[in-house]
Motif scaffolding. Sequence first.
Motif, PDB file in Angstrom:
ATOM      1  N   LEU A  17      44.319  10.877 -25.934  1.00 43.39           N
ATOM      2  CA  LEU A  17      43.184  10.194 -26.485  1.00 43.39           C
ATOM      3  C   LEU A  17      41.819  10.981 -26.329  1.00 43.39           C
ATOM      4  CD1 LEU A  17      45.125   6.953 -28.051  1.00 43.39           C
ATOM      5  CD2 LEU A  17      44.439   9.067 -29.199  1.00 43.39           C
ATOM      6  N   LYS A  18      41.169  10.387 -27.376  1.00 42.84           N
ATOM      7  CA  LYS A  18      39.386  10.170 -26.864  1.00 42.84           C
ATOM      8  C   LYS A  18      38.743   9.762 -27.491  1.00 42.84           C
ATOM      9  CE  LYS A  18      39.228  15.391 -25.605  1.00 42.84           C
ATOM     10  NZ  LYS A  18      38.494  16.766 -26.323  1.00 42.84           N
ATOM     11  N   CYS A  19      38.645   8.238 -26.828  1.00 42.84           N
ATOM     12  CA  CYS A  19      38.304   7.192 -28.012  1.00 42.84           C
ATOM     13  C   CYS A  19      36.776   7.232 -27.219  1.00 42.84           C
ATOM     14  CB  CYS A  19      38.865   5.312 -26.551  1.00 42.84           C
ATOM     15  SG  CYS A  19      40.713   5.732 -27.359  1.00 42.84           S
ATOM     16  N   SER A  20      35.762   6.326 -28.568  1.00 46.47           N
ATOM     17  CA  SER A  20      34.695   6.688 -28.255  1.00 46.47           C
ATOM     18  C   SER A  20      34.567   5.547 -27.579  1.00 46.47           C
ATOM     19  CB  SER A  20      33.917   6.191 -29.543  1.00 46.47           C
ATOM     20  OG  SER A  20      34.217   4.306 -30.049  1.00 46.47           O
ATOM     21  N   PHE A  21      35.119   4.375 -27.085  1.00 46.38           N
ATOM     22  CA  PHE A  21      34.617   3.297 -25.826  1.00 46.38           C
ATOM     23  C   PHE A  21      35.276   3.555 -24.237  1.00 46.38           C
ATOM     24  CE2 PHE A  21      38.752   2.189 -27.602  1.00 46.38           C
ATOM     25  CZ  PHE A  21      39.386   2.667 -26.290  1.00 46.38           C
ATOM     26  N   CYS A  22      35.291   5.059 -24.902  1.00 49.26           N
ATOM     27  CA  CYS A  22      35.921   5.799 -23.305  1.00 49.26           C
ATOM     28  C   CYS A  22      35.819   7.043 -22.500  1.00 49.26           C
ATOM     29  CB  CYS A  22      36.901   5.425 -22.915  1.00 49.26           C
ATOM     30  SG  CYS A  22      38.365   5.882 -21.514  1.00 49.26           S
ATOM     31  N   PRO A  23      34.084   7.369 -21.513  1.00 48.23           N
ATOM     32  CA  PRO A  23      33.799   8.392 -22.339  1.00 48.23           C
ATOM     33  C   PRO A  23      35.809   9.550 -20.941  1.00 48.23           C
ATOM     34  CG  PRO A  23      32.717   7.445 -21.399  1.00 48.23           C
ATOM     35  CD  PRO A  23      33.811   6.439 -21.321  1.00 48.23           C
ATOM     36  N   THR A  24      35.392  10.554 -21.246  1.00 51.20           N
ATOM     37  CA  THR A  24      36.798  11.195 -20.772  1.00 51.20           C
ATOM     38  C   THR A  24      35.755  11.961 -18.991  1.00 51.20           C
ATOM     39  OG1 THR A  24      37.143  12.381 -22.849  1.00 51.20           O
ATOM     40  CG2 THR A  24      37.064  13.999 -20.894  1.00 51.20           C
ATOM     41  N   THR A  25      36.852  11.738 -18.462  1.00 49.35           N
ATOM     42  CA  THR A  25      36.375  12.270 -17.120  1.00 49.35           C
ATOM     43  C   THR A  25      36.009  13.381 -16.270  1.00 49.35           C
ATOM     44  OG1 THR A  25      37.556  11.637 -14.776  1.00 49.35           O
ATOM     45  CG2 THR A  25      39.337  12.680 -16.012  1.00 49.35           C
ATOM     46  N   LYS A  26      35.250  13.600 -15.734  1.00 47.07           N
ATOM     47  CA  LYS A  26      34.855  15.063 -15.665  1.00 47.07           C
ATOM     48  C   LYS A  26      35.299  15.242 -14.335  1.00 47.07           C
ATOM     49  CE  LYS A  26      30.018  14.015 -17.436  1.00 47.07           C
ATOM     50  NZ  LYS A  26      30.372  12.706 -17.428  1.00 47.07           N
ATOM     51  N   ARG A  27      36.822  14.648 -13.615  1.00 40.78           N
ATOM     52  CA  ARG A  27      36.925  14.989 -12.132  1.00 40.78           C
ATOM     53  C   ARG A  27      38.188  15.481 -12.388  1.00 40.78           C
ATOM     54  NH1 ARG A  27      39.944  10.734 -11.427  1.00 40.78           N
ATOM     55  NH2 ARG A  27      39.253   9.440 -12.508  1.00 40.78           N
ATOM     56  N   LYS A  28      39.191  16.379 -12.011  1.00 41.47           N
ATOM     57  CA  LYS A  28      39.874  17.253 -11.880  1.00 41.47           C
ATOM     58  C   LYS A  28      41.414  15.896 -12.818  1.00 41.47           C
ATOM     59  CE  LYS A  28      42.949  20.143  -9.508  1.00 41.47           C
ATOM     60  NZ  LYS A  28      44.081  20.480  -8.213  1.00 41.47           N
ATOM     61  N   LEU A  29      42.601  16.410 -13.539  1.00 43.20           N
ATOM     62  CA  LEU A  29      42.761  16.028 -14.292  1.00 43.20           C
ATOM     63  C   LEU A  29      44.154  16.306 -13.378  1.00 43.20           C
ATOM     64  CD1 LEU A  29      42.888  17.149 -17.736  1.00 43.20           C
ATOM     65  CD2 LEU A  29      41.486  15.011 -16.584  1.00 43.20           C
ATOM     66  N   ASN A  30      44.971  15.257 -13.113  1.00 42.95           N
ATOM     67  CA  ASN A  30      46.061  15.248 -12.472  1.00 42.95           C
ATOM     68  C   ASN A  30      47.081  13.925 -12.476  1.00 42.95           C
ATOM     69  OD1 ASN A  30      47.952  16.411 -10.113  1.00 42.95           O
ATOM     70  ND2 ASN A  30      46.533  15.723  -8.579  1.00 42.95           N
ATOM     71  N   SER A  31      48.017  14.013 -11.732  1.00 42.60           N
ATOM     72  CA  SER A  31      48.925  12.944 -12.121  1.00 42.60           C
ATOM     73  C   SER A  31      49.461  12.733 -10.807  1.00 42.60           C
ATOM     74  CB  SER A  31      49.831  12.628 -13.097  1.00 42.60           C
ATOM     75  OG  SER A  31      49.787  13.327 -14.313  1.00 42.60           O
ATOM     76  N   ILE A  32      50.046  11.666  -9.614  1.00 40.49           N
ATOM     77  CA  ILE A  32      50.177  11.380  -9.018  1.00 40.49           C
ATOM     78  C   ILE A  32      51.587  11.482  -8.200  1.00 40.49           C
ATOM     79  CG2 ILE A  32      51.111   8.420  -8.569  1.00 40.49           C
ATOM     80  CD1 ILE A  32      49.239   8.285  -6.385  1.00 40.49           C
ATOM     81  N   THR A  33      51.619  12.309  -6.780  1.00 39.80           N
ATOM     82  CA  THR A  33      52.803  12.193  -6.997  1.00 39.80           C
ATOM     83  C   THR A  33      54.056  11.188  -6.423  1.00 39.80           C
ATOM     84  OG1 THR A  33      52.466  12.900  -3.987  1.00 39.80           O
ATOM     85  CG2 THR A  33      52.309  14.567  -5.803  1.00 39.80           C
ATOM     86  N   LEU A  34      55.167  11.775  -6.376  1.00 39.48           N
ATOM     87  CA  LEU A  34      55.853   9.784  -5.749  1.00 39.48           C
ATOM     88  C   LEU A  34      55.346   9.394  -4.330  1.00 39.48           C
ATOM     89  CD1 LEU A  34      59.557  10.125  -7.711  1.00 39.48           C
ATOM     90  CD2 LEU A  34      57.277   9.391  -8.557  1.00 39.48           C
ATOM     91  N   GLU A  35      55.333  11.130  -4.121  1.00 39.86           N
ATOM     92  CA  GLU A  35      54.489  10.427  -2.066  1.00 39.86           C
ATOM     93  C   GLU A  35      54.287   9.765  -1.980  1.00 39.86           C
ATOM     94  OE1 GLU A  35      54.704  13.214   1.564  1.00 39.86           O
ATOM     95  OE2 GLU A  35      54.729  14.126  -0.274  1.00 39.86           O
ATOM     96  N   ASN A  36      52.814  10.214  -2.376  1.00 41.63           N
ATOM     97  CA  ASN A  36      50.989   9.811  -2.105  1.00 41.63           C
ATOM     98  C   ASN A  36      50.823   8.726  -2.716  1.00 41.63           C
ATOM     99  OD1 ASN A  36      50.286  11.896  -0.956  1.00 41.63           O
ATOM    100  ND2 ASN A  36      49.575  13.332  -3.388  1.00 41.63           N
TER     101      ASN A  36
END
Length: 290
Positions: A17-36
């Motif tokens: 979603l792109k909610c008005s109250f939550c600015p979209t992150t400028k960071r690289k999009l990623n999901s954590i690995t199970l190991e990490n």
Amino acid sequence: MNKFKKTYIEISNICNLKCSFCPTTKRKLNSITLENFSYILDQIKPHSKYIYLHVKGEPLFHQQLESILKIANEKDFFVNITTNGTLINKQENTLLNNPPRQINFSLHSFDGDLDSIDNNNYLLNILNFVVKLLEKNKTYISLRLWNFNPLNSTSIKQKGNRLILSAIEKKLNLDFSLAENLIPGKGIKIKEKLYLNSDTEFKWPDINDSYHEENGFCYGLRNQIAILVDGTVVPCCLDGEGVINLGNIFSTPFKDIINSPRAKAIYNGFSNNKAVEELCIKCQFKEKFI
């Protein structure tokens, strides 16, 4: 030794979603690995038992959520999740089979848009899941409406909120009016382990905001801390862009990060009701605790 009541672990900074109250992150999009994820839990275990699987992003988006919940359970952590609820059907079995300690549904995600609130049975899907989870009697559930505007009680958001409250009453067969008992900033116990929590509109701190106030208090590094998906450790869950980078947990031991000179300066500053970091000076949330 530092003990935190809340350790936020961002398992994904990707959101659907792109909610008005939550600015979209400028960071690289990623999901954590199970190991990490497992490594982070081992690092924080001496300091925390309660983990919150979010900062930015939608935690139910993570493709290996079931494994994440199992790892946390195996390591004896109490898991808390905040979600917009749009993916609840996709993750329903995962959550029912691995019930978290608490799950929070941000029902304000559609900003009270009357035409979108029940799009694709969004609200009905959440409430159907709530009923099933209550039968497990293992999870606290919070239905959140954090979008009230005290200066405009007739706004589209408030009309949308009333629609949401009415739907909750009907689905759960309540014999009292939620709207009549609702006070923004306070919670309502609906049933055992089920609560409605409301508050005024939320604003993320912004380093470029014109707001500037050094006085105030924050529980960051006192009872909470956050770890972003790339391992960046920040003082609290409101630093969604990693502005106050205290170090990376994958290259520096967690115990060293929380005892660093910069971390201690933040802690000591707020002990004297003073913000020492620029982002903290720009954050209005610290005024709540003066």
